[in-house]
Enzyme design. Sequence first.
Site: not given
Length: 420
Positions: A59, A251
């Site tokens: 991210d 994830h």
Amino acid sequence: MNHPQRSVFSLPILITLLAALCLAPRLSLTAPPERKPIVLTDRARQLHQQCLVIDGHNDLPWTMKEKAASSFKQADIAKPQPQFHTDIPRLRQGNIGAQFWSAYVPAETRQERRAAHYTLEQIDLIHRMVKRYPETFEMASTADDIERIHKAGKIASMIGVEGGHSMENSLSLLRVFYGLGVRYMTLTHSDSLDWADSATDTAQNHGLSPFGEEVVRTMNELGMLVDISHVSPETMEDVLRVSQAPIIASHSSARAVADHVRNVPDDILVKIKQNGGVVMVNYFSGFVVPESAKQMTEMFNVRRELKAKYPKESDFNREYNRWQSSHKLKPGTIHDVVDHIDHIVKVAGVEHVGIGSDFDGVSTLPSQLEDVSTYPLITQALLDRGYTDQQIKQIMGQNLLRVMREAELVAKRLQKQTEE
């Protein structure tokens, strides 16, 4: 003459005390030997250098937006950036070969119909990063691109859109995303959509709606991987029923190890094996450490409630930080993450697990997995548990490459059928 003193202990009590004394040295150990900190050996270091390491989710783009105003002048990642989990020196240290950079925007942006706008800004940020550091990064579109770029000594870069809210119910936008380098889309984030249910919100469809099924079919036709991280088990079931290509969880971890709704249940792991997909294990302590997973069960609900109560961003951040400070998570260790890899291997097979760290998208990480320099320690931990060199190479990246190739083949077949 004094009478001899009688013992105050009966025979059973004496036996119990002696047993306790015998056990005392074991009880004084802080951890079993196999849970001690991982020590990187030359053997593991050399093996890790041979791996094509692919991380399913980072991210950094959102962190750049939040902490550096999306400016690489303000935060030059060619230099150490200790406030982030990610920078180029540590990526090199971790020997990352390919990275899916997340184009994430909060689910609530759909309420103002700005989700696509903000997502395009994040996609642009990823492209600007790759262009700014051409000696380090290169955009990849296919599995062959990844291998070629890796052999050239660069980090193959792809984009994952985190949440179907970003496409604003437009298949045209989905196709535009693909054209801009998006190679997977997570069907939901924290909130359920009118076509797909999230794991952390009230169900609206009990899985996928008919339009949701059309989204999956369109992704198959494009060659875009369908990502089931964040979605409900019912949505996972529907995706596995509809998708003609292998799917990913970019994830996510194993629910049997840490009971959080963000993790994948065993019955779904079995179906992912049948589908040929791969679960890329998340590092976030709140999803992988059993005790912390229990604490984290309310996080998404709390965020949603605070967002509604405090519409002003500064007020929300203050209150959410206050909540987080009173709900400190047990960080756990690298062993907690490897426990999830072990479990997925046992249930689905070694061909169906990968790495999806969630670096720069989470608040708490296990010890020895604090940043992108630590990937070699996973290789060492797997060696310590008896995995072969080939199995480790599969987990580190080969499994994801296989899934991409199979998705590319499905797309070619579907496109050919359409032309006929």
